[in-house]
Design a protein around this motif. Structure first.
Motif, PDB file in Angstrom:
ATOM      1  N   MET A   1       0.718  -1.223  -0.157  1.00  0.00           N
ATOM      2  CA  MET A   1       0.225   0.153   0.053  1.00  0.00           C
ATOM      3  C   MET A   1       0.843   1.379  -0.077  1.00  0.00           C
ATOM      4  SD  MET A   1      -2.999   1.195   2.761  1.00  0.00           S
ATOM      5  CE  MET A   1      -3.429   2.835   3.065  1.00  0.00           C
ATOM      6  N   GLY A   2       2.054   1.062   0.786  1.00  0.00           N
ATOM      7  CA  GLY A   2       2.941   2.358   0.799  1.00  0.00           C
ATOM      8  C   GLY A   2       3.593   2.686  -0.539  1.00  0.00           C
ATOM      9  N   VAL A   4       2.127   2.011  -3.602  1.00  0.00           N
ATOM     10  CA  VAL A   4       1.277   2.542  -4.406  1.00  0.00           C
ATOM     11  C   VAL A   4       0.972   3.830  -3.968  1.00  0.00           C
ATOM     12  CG1 VAL A   4      -1.289   2.177  -4.991  1.00  0.00           C
ATOM     13  CG2 VAL A   4       0.129   0.212  -4.622  1.00  0.00           C
ATOM     14  N   THR A   5       0.945   4.279  -2.815  1.00  0.00           N
ATOM     15  CA  THR A   5       0.717   5.662  -2.504  1.00  0.00           C
ATOM     16  C   THR A   5       1.877   6.452  -2.838  1.00  0.00           C
ATOM     17  OG1 THR A   5      -0.464   4.961  -0.371  1.00  0.00           O
ATOM     18  CG2 THR A   5       0.534   7.231  -0.640  1.00  0.00           C
ATOM     19  N   LYS A   6       3.171   5.963  -2.541  1.00  0.00           N
ATOM     20  CA  LYS A   6       4.251   6.907  -3.393  1.00  0.00           C
ATOM     21  C   LYS A   6       4.123   7.067  -4.728  1.00  0.00           C
ATOM     22  CE  LYS A   6       7.653   5.464   0.387  1.00  0.00           C
ATOM     23  NZ  LYS A   6       8.919   4.652   0.712  1.00  0.00           N
ATOM     24  N   GLY A  93      -3.988   2.542  -1.341  1.00  0.00           N
ATOM     25  CA  GLY A  93      -2.890   3.353  -1.782  1.00  0.00           C
ATOM     26  C   GLY A  93      -3.435   4.562  -2.591  1.00  0.00           C
ATOM     27  N   LYS A  94      -4.341   4.097  -3.578  1.00  0.00           N
ATOM     28  CA  LYS A  94      -4.745   5.223  -4.426  1.00  0.00           C
ATOM     29  C   LYS A  94      -5.520   5.992  -3.643  1.00  0.00           C
ATOM     30  CE  LYS A  94      -3.966   3.363  -8.794  1.00  0.00           C
ATOM     31  NZ  LYS A  94      -3.426   3.983  -9.776  1.00  0.00           N
TER      32      LYS A  94
END
Length: 234
Positions: A1-2, A4-6, A93-94
Motif C-alpha cells: 500500500m505504501g 502504491v501511495t508513493k 494506496g490510491k
C-alpha cells in the motif's frame, strides 16, 4: 500500500493536476477569507467553508478521475493486479494518494485564518470544526470518485460521472423539498451530504455525521476492491 501511495503522489506532482487543484483551492480560500475580512466580522468564516463545499465537490473528481481509469487505458493495470499486494492495499494506496492532495489543499485554508487572526479574533474552535468536517466529507467524495474511476477506462467519463454524483448530492435537498413525501424526505435527509456537512459549519461536532462519512468511505473503497478483485480473475 505504501508503494502504491508513493507512486500516486509522484504521478500527481509530475503532472499539472496537483499544482492546478492546489492553486485553485488556495486562490478560492484566499478570496473567500478576503471577503470575510472586508465584512468586518470573523463570524462569517463558516460561509467560507459553506462555499468551499461546492468547489470541492467539483475539484475532487478531477483528482480521482485517473486513479484507475488511466491504468486501464494504458494497460498498466495488469501489472498492478498481478503485483504481490492485495486489492484493498491497491485501493487504499490510491485513496491515500488522492486524499493527501485534498488534505494539503484544506490545510492551506488555515493560512488565511492565521493571517486574519493578526487583526481579528476568529473562533478557532469553529474553524477547526469546519476543517475537520471538510476532511471527513472530502474522504467520502474521494472514495466515490475512485469507485467511479474503476468503472471506466476513460478519465473524462470518470470525472463527469463523479461530478454528476456531486451535483446530485448538492441539489438533493432541493429535490426533497419539491417532493411532498415524508418517506422520500427521510431517505434524502439520511443520504444528504450537505445537511451533514452543515452540522460542522454551524459549530456542532455531530458524531453521527462523522460515522456517516467514514461509513460511506469504507463502503465505497470496499466496492472498488471487489471490482478490482473481479477483474483480477478475468
Amino acid at each position: 500500500m505504501g508503494a502504491v501511495t508513493k507512486k500516486e503522489l509522484k504521478q500527481y506532482f509530475h503532472s499539472p493536476v496537483a499544482y492546478v487543484c492546489l492553486g485553485v483551492l488556495a486562490a478560492l480560500f484566499g478570496f473567500s477569507y478576503a471577503q470575510v475580512y472586508l465584512s468586518g466580522s470573523s463570524s462569517n468564516i463558516s460561509y467560507v467553508y459553506n462555499n468551499m463545499f461546492i468547489w470541492c465537490m467539483l475539484i475532487i473528481p478531477i483528482l480521482t478521475m485517473r486513479t484507475f481509469s488511466e491504468e486501464q487505458r494504458s494497460k498498466t493495470d495488469q501489472a498492478l493486479l498481478t503485483a504481490p499486494v492485495s486489492t484493498m492495499g491497491i485501493v487504499g494506496g490510491k485513496f491515500v494518494g488522492a486524499f493527501c492532495i485534498y488534505f494539503i489543499g484544506m490545510t492551506l485554508s488555515l493560512i488565511p485564518a492565521v493571517v486574519l487572526s493578526f487583526s481579528a479574533s476568529p473562533s478557532w474552535s469553529m474553524i477547526f470544526g469546519d476543517y475537520l468536517g471538510a476532511l471527513f466529507f472530502g474522504a467520502a467524495m474521494t472514495a466515490i470518485g475512485i469507485f467511479i474511476s474503476s468503472l471506466t477506462e476513460n478519465p473524462i467519463v470518470a470525472a463527469i460521472g463523479s461530478m454528476g454524483i456531486a451535483v446530485l448530492l448538492m441539489v438533493i435537498d432541493n429535490i426533497s423539498s419539491a417532493v411532498n413525501n415524508e418517506i422520500f424526505s427521510k431517505i434524502v435527509s439520511w443520504i444528504s451530504f450537505s445537511s451533514r456537512y452543515k452540522q460542522f459549519t454551524s459549530g456542532t461536532f455531530d458524531i453521527s455525521a462523522v460515522v456517516f462519512f467514514v461509513s460511506v468511505t469504507v463502503a465505497l473503497l470496499f466496492l472498488t476492491a471487489r471490482r478490482l478483485e473481479s477483474r483480477r480473475w478475468h
